[in-house]
Design a protein around this motif. Structure first.
Motif, PDB file in Angstrom:
ATOM      1  N   TYR A 131       0.837  -1.205   0.000  1.00  0.00           N
ATOM      2  CA  TYR A 131       0.000   0.000   0.000  1.00  0.00           C
ATOM      3  C   TYR A 131       0.873   1.256   0.000  1.00  0.00           C
ATOM      4  CZ  TYR A 131      -3.615   3.280   1.394  1.00  0.00           C
ATOM      5  OH  TYR A 131      -4.450   4.358   1.447  1.00  0.00           O
ATOM      6  N   SER A 132       1.911   1.270   0.819  1.00  0.00           N
ATOM      7  CA  SER A 132       2.764   2.453   0.903  1.00  0.00           C
ATOM      8  C   SER A 132       3.483   2.671  -0.419  1.00  0.00           C
ATOM      9  CB  SER A 132       3.750   2.303   2.055  1.00  0.00           C
ATOM     10  OG  SER A 132       4.803   1.489   1.677  1.00  0.00           O
ATOM     11  N   ASP A 133       3.878   1.589  -1.105  1.00  0.00           N
ATOM     12  CA  ASP A 133       4.522   1.719  -2.424  1.00  0.00           C
ATOM     13  C   ASP A 133       3.565   2.384  -3.416  1.00  0.00           C
ATOM     14  OD1 ASP A 133       6.782   0.676  -1.492  1.00  0.00           O
ATOM     15  OD2 ASP A 133       6.561  -1.315  -2.436  1.00  0.00           O
ATOM     16  N   GLU A 134       2.324   1.954  -3.371  1.00  0.00           N
ATOM     17  CA  GLU A 134       1.316   2.507  -4.309  1.00  0.00           C
ATOM     18  C   GLU A 134       1.127   4.001  -4.063  1.00  0.00           C
ATOM     19  OE1 GLU A 134      -2.431   0.466  -4.321  1.00  0.00           O
ATOM     20  OE2 GLU A 134      -1.456  -1.417  -4.892  1.00  0.00           O
ATOM     21  N   LEU A 135       1.037   4.374  -2.785  1.00  0.00           N
ATOM     22  CA  LEU A 135       0.847   5.790  -2.423  1.00  0.00           C
ATOM     23  C   LEU A 135       2.001   6.636  -2.920  1.00  0.00           C
ATOM     24  CD1 LEU A 135      -0.529   5.860   1.217  1.00  0.00           C
ATOM     25  CD2 LEU A 135      -1.633   6.716  -0.863  1.00  0.00           C
ATOM     26  N   GLU A 136       3.173   6.112  -2.735  1.00  0.00           N
ATOM     27  CA  GLU A 136       4.376   6.824  -3.146  1.00  0.00           C
ATOM     28  C   GLU A 136       4.360   7.109  -4.644  1.00  0.00           C
ATOM     29  OE1 GLU A 136       9.135   6.215  -2.496  1.00  0.00           O
ATOM     30  OE2 GLU A 136       7.707   5.048  -1.301  1.00  0.00           O
ATOM     31  N   ASP A 142       3.531  10.833  -9.278  1.00  0.00           N
ATOM     32  CA  ASP A 142       2.814  11.189 -10.526  1.00  0.00           C
ATOM     33  C   ASP A 142       2.198  12.581 -10.410  1.00  0.00           C
ATOM     34  OD1 ASP A 142       3.496   8.829 -11.604  1.00  0.00           O
ATOM     35  OD2 ASP A 142       1.546   7.845 -11.278  1.00  0.00           O
ATOM     36  N   LEU A 143       1.600  12.852  -9.273  1.00  0.00           N
ATOM     37  CA  LEU A 143       0.937  14.147  -9.077  1.00  0.00           C
ATOM     38  C   LEU A 143       1.951  15.281  -9.124  1.00  0.00           C
ATOM     39  CD1 LEU A 143      -1.657  13.242  -6.297  1.00  0.00           C
ATOM     40  CD2 LEU A 143      -2.140  13.940  -8.641  1.00  0.00           C
TER      41      LEU A 143
END
Lengths: 198, 154
Positions: B133-138, B143-144
């Protein structure tokens, strides 16, 4: 043999009783010394006990396999200790003649016969002992000595020719001594012996 | 089968005068030649002389050698691991219960091993999910940020 490999001491004892004398005779003819022959026989049967699993029944009979072990041990022993060629017959041959003069003559003859045999190069001696005294067939002897049957026949012919020469000279001791000394010099100089090819 | 006189002489040279020592497949032919050829008889007599000389050589009887060998202690036989395992697995006593329970016990070993490993290795543990999950958030955050940078340039 599988039973011996599995540690069955009763089967091992049967094998010892059946083959020990033949191995003793072979080692004695090769080394000319009773004590050394007994040592070789003991070592041969020790190897039977420890290496029985290596015997392949389809390749050799137990007798052939034991002779092969003894043959290798004798060759090693002779190479390690050239003094094994000392002939010790006095105490070892049972008395067969009671008359002293006859006994002396017999002893002398035995001594010369044994010396003639011991004067042969190792492989020639082994070939003649295995075929003539041990009564093994040519295939078995060839297998023991790692030779083809043709090579064995050639080795035997040279061996018998050399023995014939030496034994014919038994009648003429001076000539006999010269031949023995010639053979001994050949061996010391590293020659393979009379007609022996390596 | 027949053999030549030359071959007969070779046989005598190599094996001597005793037919028992001749190669079995040539013995009959050699004996037939001996019956027919006077030269073969002469060669035989020549070979016989050496055999007789050799036969005179005596040797110790070695009657006690067998018992001497049997008196020496035998070294312990060293069995391989597989031999030891087989000996344990299939004991020699046929009526022993070990004949049944030992193979069964061995068969259970992989099963037990599988259960233990299955319990130890939890592929969907919370820690692993958190990490994912933390990898995905990062990645989303990156990207943003990059989008924001582009917008400023444009």
């Amino acid at each position: 043999m599988t039973a011996i490999a599995d540690g069955n001491q009763r089967v091992y004892a049967d094998a010892v009783r059946q083959h020990s004398r033949a191995i003793g005779f072979y080692a004695f003819r090769m080394l000319g010394n009773k004590d050394s022959a007994e040592d070789i026989a003991q070592e041969t049967f020790l190897r039977l006990w420890t290496h029985a699993d290596k015997w392949q029944s389809d390749k050799a009979s137990m007798s052939t396999w034991l002779h092969r072990i003894a043959h290798n041990l004798c060759i090693d022993s002779m190479r390690k200790d050239r003094s094994s060629q000392t002939v010790e017959l006095e105490d070892e041959i049972p008395d067969q003649r009671h008359d002293i003069e006859q006994q002396q003559e017999w002893d002398e003859r035995q001594q010369r016969l044994q010396s003639a045999l011991m004067a042969l190069p190792e492989r020639q001696r082994s070939a003649i002992v295995l075929t003539h005294y041990q009564g093994l067939g040519n295939q078995a002897v060839a297998s023991i000595m790692d030779l083809s049957v043709d090579a064995l026949e050639s080795l035997l012919s040279r061996s018998r020719r050399a023995l014939r020469t030496m034994l014919a000279e038994l009648q003429d001791p001076e000539r006999y001594k010269q031949t023995l000394s010639h053979l001994s010099n050949d061996k010391q100089a590293g020659h393979a012996g009379p007609g022996e090819q390596t | 089968m027949t053999i030549s006189l030359q071959r007969f002489e070779q046989l005598l040279d190599a094996y001597g005068a005793s037919p028992q020592r001749w190669p079995a497949h040539e013995r009959v032919a050699a004996l037939q030649l001996l019956e027919q050829s006077p030269q073969a008889v002469q060669l035989m007599q020549h070979a016989l002389w050496l055999d007789q000389q050799l036969d005179q050589l005596s040797a110790p009887d070695f009657l006690q050698l067998g018992s001497q060998i049997l008196q020496q202690p035998l070294p312990a036989r060293r069995k391989s691991l597989i031999e030891q395992l087989l000996a344990w697995l299939l004991p020699l006593q046929q009526h022993s219960a070990a004949v049944f329970w030992r193979p069964a016990a061995l068969a259970c070993v992989p099963l037990m091993l599988g259960l233990v490993l299955g319990n130890q290795l939890d592929f969907y543990s919370d820690a692993y999910a958190d990490e994912l999950y933390s990898d995905e958030l990062e990645e989303t955050e990156l990207d943003l940020i990059s989008l924001a940078d582009y917008s400023e340039i444009l």
